[in-house]
Design a protein around this motif. Structure first.
Motif, short mmCIF file in Angstrom:
data_model
loop_
_atom_site.label_atom_id
_atom_site.label_comp_id
_atom_site.label_asym_id
_atom_site.label_seq_id
_atom_site.Cartn_x
_atom_site.Cartn_y
_atom_site.Cartn_z
N GLN A 290 0.81 -1.22 0.00
CA GLN A 290 0.00 0.00 0.00
C GLN A 290 0.85 1.27 0.00
N GLN B 299 0.19 3.57 -2.86
CA GLN B 299 -1.20 3.97 -3.07
C GLN B 299 -1.46 5.29 -2.35
N HIS C 86 -2.76 8.01 0.23
CA HIS C 86 -3.10 7.99 1.64
C HIS C 86 -3.81 9.29 2.00
N ARG D 55 2.42 8.97 1.45
CA ARG D 55 2.83 8.26 2.66
C ARG D 55 4.30 8.49 2.98
N TYR E 91 -8.73 -1.48 -7.04
CA TYR E 91 -8.33 -0.08 -7.21
C TYR E 91 -7.23 0.02 -8.26
N THR F 251 -4.37 -2.69 -7.12
CA THR F 251 -4.44 -3.46 -5.87
C THR F 251 -5.87 -3.96 -5.70
N LEU G 202 -8.71 -6.83 -1.14
CA LEU G 202 -8.64 -6.11 0.13
C LEU G 202 -9.77 -6.57 1.04
N ASP H 250 -2.31 -1.88 11.48
CA ASP H 250 -3.00 -2.95 10.77
C ASP H 250 -3.00 -4.26 11.54
N HIS I 205 -7.13 -3.67 10.05
CA HIS I 205 -6.80 -3.28 8.68
C HIS I 205 -8.09 -2.88 8.00
N ASN J 2 -10.09 -1.12 4.67
CA ASN J 2 -10.08 -0.79 3.25
C ASN J 2 -9.95 0.72 3.10
N PRO J 3 -9.22 1.20 2.07
CA PRO J 3 -8.89 2.64 2.04
C PRO J 3 -9.99 3.58 1.59
#
Length: 478
Positions: A55, A58, A60, A115, A217, A305, A308, A331, A335, A337-338
């Motif tokens: 991640q 990806q 954030h 991130r 995603y 990705t 998830l 996590d 954890h 999902n975003p």
């Protein structure tokens, strides 16, 4: 004070070690990667292969809750992020004229950054912290334990049945040797292997709750043209139709990400890996078109990705703690999902809690139970909120059905917020983890505003933004 051993050098681990050292504890952090986050942001972000942290590349979202921990507890880290290019955006800046300020509005601010910016700022502060030692390239290979009665056990060997009077973790092992501590913190994430290690030393398994999301995603990174420090404020950065959605994530140093999300069973999914197809599809949504029309430079391919889930893991069951002397953060507890961007905030909350409590007999059953009960009170409601939100999106994408009844009213709340500052404030307080949805959204004044908005729009159909299915099939063909 306590000596804290931290497994994992991601955001949760870095923050735990730093906050613990700042509270007067000593901390040792163990990270398998030999490389530390630096200040060459683009090099580290795009060129650093991190298979254990998929991640990392990806987008954030650093919500108000995360910003508040940094601002209040780690002001130097907060300042370093801003120096490195992070930008602040107040949720109420959506309106041409911000409404009169109310108490709590100062918490509705997002930090826009990749991130790596947060990791770099945390790592810089930790290197200078006299109470902390960071051991890069030295992954934890096992746990040392003792019975609650105090008899030492062999490394990674059985030591009892767990629970009251059972197994206590007293340290960790690496290829370099053993390290003893008063408290071990699992910040190794969902792939960190802590469940296997607990089983190896004879513990009962953690209690795990898992919900698959069914979402995939696809993200691509861009940089705004030279001299253009900000992208468009409008349209709203996230839109979703009956089968696909698009979101734009402004970050640091003129960098932004465009993300498309679809159901994992969608037949067009694999086509979105093609940059040309991805851009055509992204431009069919208002935020994607608005940002890509600026002539931004692509910085990456399409990063995908999937698979998830929302996962909650507890080290306390009906018999009590499955282990003592070890607690999870980040996590390793939850954890998420975003889609709601909650992960970093929940990790920082847990890291701060460990730092504030590590001196309270950290090897005891009471400490393990207190940490678990705090997590259930403080983190679990947001996990449950994420599960409900993702289930609604996943069902909509899988069935391509319109939203009716209560679901239509929920969608109306979000759309009404784009026009009504009071509803936007309520939405923002939930989004930034300042107030739970059952309180913010059930406020009679907010419900009345949304009801009036809906009454004025009898033909309102939610999730009508973006292409229809026929157009989508054409956009993603070939």
């Amino acid at each position: 004070m306590a000596h804290v051993l931290v497994i994992g050098g991601g955001v949760g681990g870095l923050a735990t070690a730093l906050l613990a050292a700042r509270r007067g504890h000593t901390a040792e952090l163990f990270e398998r990667d030999t490389r530390a986050p630096g200040t060459a942001l683009d090099r580290d972000f795009f060129g650093w292969r991190r298979p254990t942290v998929p991640q990392a590349v990806q987008p954030h979202a650093l919500l108000g809750a995360a910003r508040n921990v940094l601002r209040d507890d780690l002001p130097d880290v907060y300042a370093e992020m801003l120096r490195l290019g992070a930008r602040e955006r107040h949720e109420l800046d959506w309106f041409e004229v911000r409404p009169p300020e109310l108490p709590g509005d100062e918490d509705l601010v997002m930090l826009q950054a990749r991130r790596i910016v947060l990791e770099s700022a945390l790592a810089t502060a930790l290197r200078a912290e006299p109470g902390a030692v960071v051991r890069y390239g030295e992954p934890v290979t096992g746990l040392t334990t003792a019975s609650q009665a105090g008899a030492a056990s062999a490394e990674d060997g059985p030591a009892g049945a767990g629970g009251a009077g059972g197994i206590r973790v007293t340290g960790v092992t690496t290829e370099a040797g053993g390290y003893r501590g008063d408290l071990v913190v699992d910040a190794g994430g969902r792939r960190g292997g802590i469940e296997r290690r607990l089983g190896t030393v004879g513990c009962r398994p953690p209690v795990v709750e898992r919900h698959r999301t069914g979402l995939a995603y696809f993200c691509r990174w861009y940089r705004l043209p030279e001299g253009m420090d900000e992208g468009p404020r409008r349209p709203w950065a996230v839109t979703g139709g009956a089968f696909a959605g698009c979101a734009v994530f402004p970050a640091d140093n003129r960098v932004f990400a465009v993300t498309l999300f679809v159901h994992t069973a969608d037949t067009t999914r694999s086509a979105l890996r093609d940059p040309a197809v991805f851009e055509r599809a992204a431009r069919s949504f208002p935020p994607g078109e608005a940002w890509l029309a600026l002539g931004a430079e692509p910085l990456s391919g399409v990063l995908a990705t999937a698979s998830l889930d929302n996962r909650w893991s507890a080290l306390v069951d009906e018999r009590g703690p499955v282990v003592t002397g070890l607690v999870p953060v980040g996590d390793s507890i939850t954890h998420t999902n975003p889609t709601l961007g909650q992960g970093t905030s929940l990790a920082l909350w847990a890291a701060r809690r460990v730092a504030r409590t590590a001196h309270r007999d950290p090897g005891s059953d009471r400490f393990a139970v207190d940490h678990h009960e705090w997590a259930v009170r403080t983190l679990k409601p947001w996990f449950d909120f994420q599960v409900v939100a993702d289930a609604a999106i996943g069902e909509r994408f899988a069935t391509r059905a319109g939203r009716t009844g209560t679901a239509r009213e929920v969608a109306a709340l979000f759309d009404c917020a784009l026009e009504d500052p009071e509803v936007m404030r309520a939405r923002a307080r939930v989004r930034h983890l300042a107030e739970p949805p059952e309180r913010a959204y059930e406020d009679p004044a907010i419900r009345a505003r949304v009801a009036r908005w809906l009454a004025a729009r009898p033909d309102y159909a939610p999730n009508g933004v973006g292409p229809d299915r026929e157009e989508w099939e054409k956009l993603t063909a070939g």
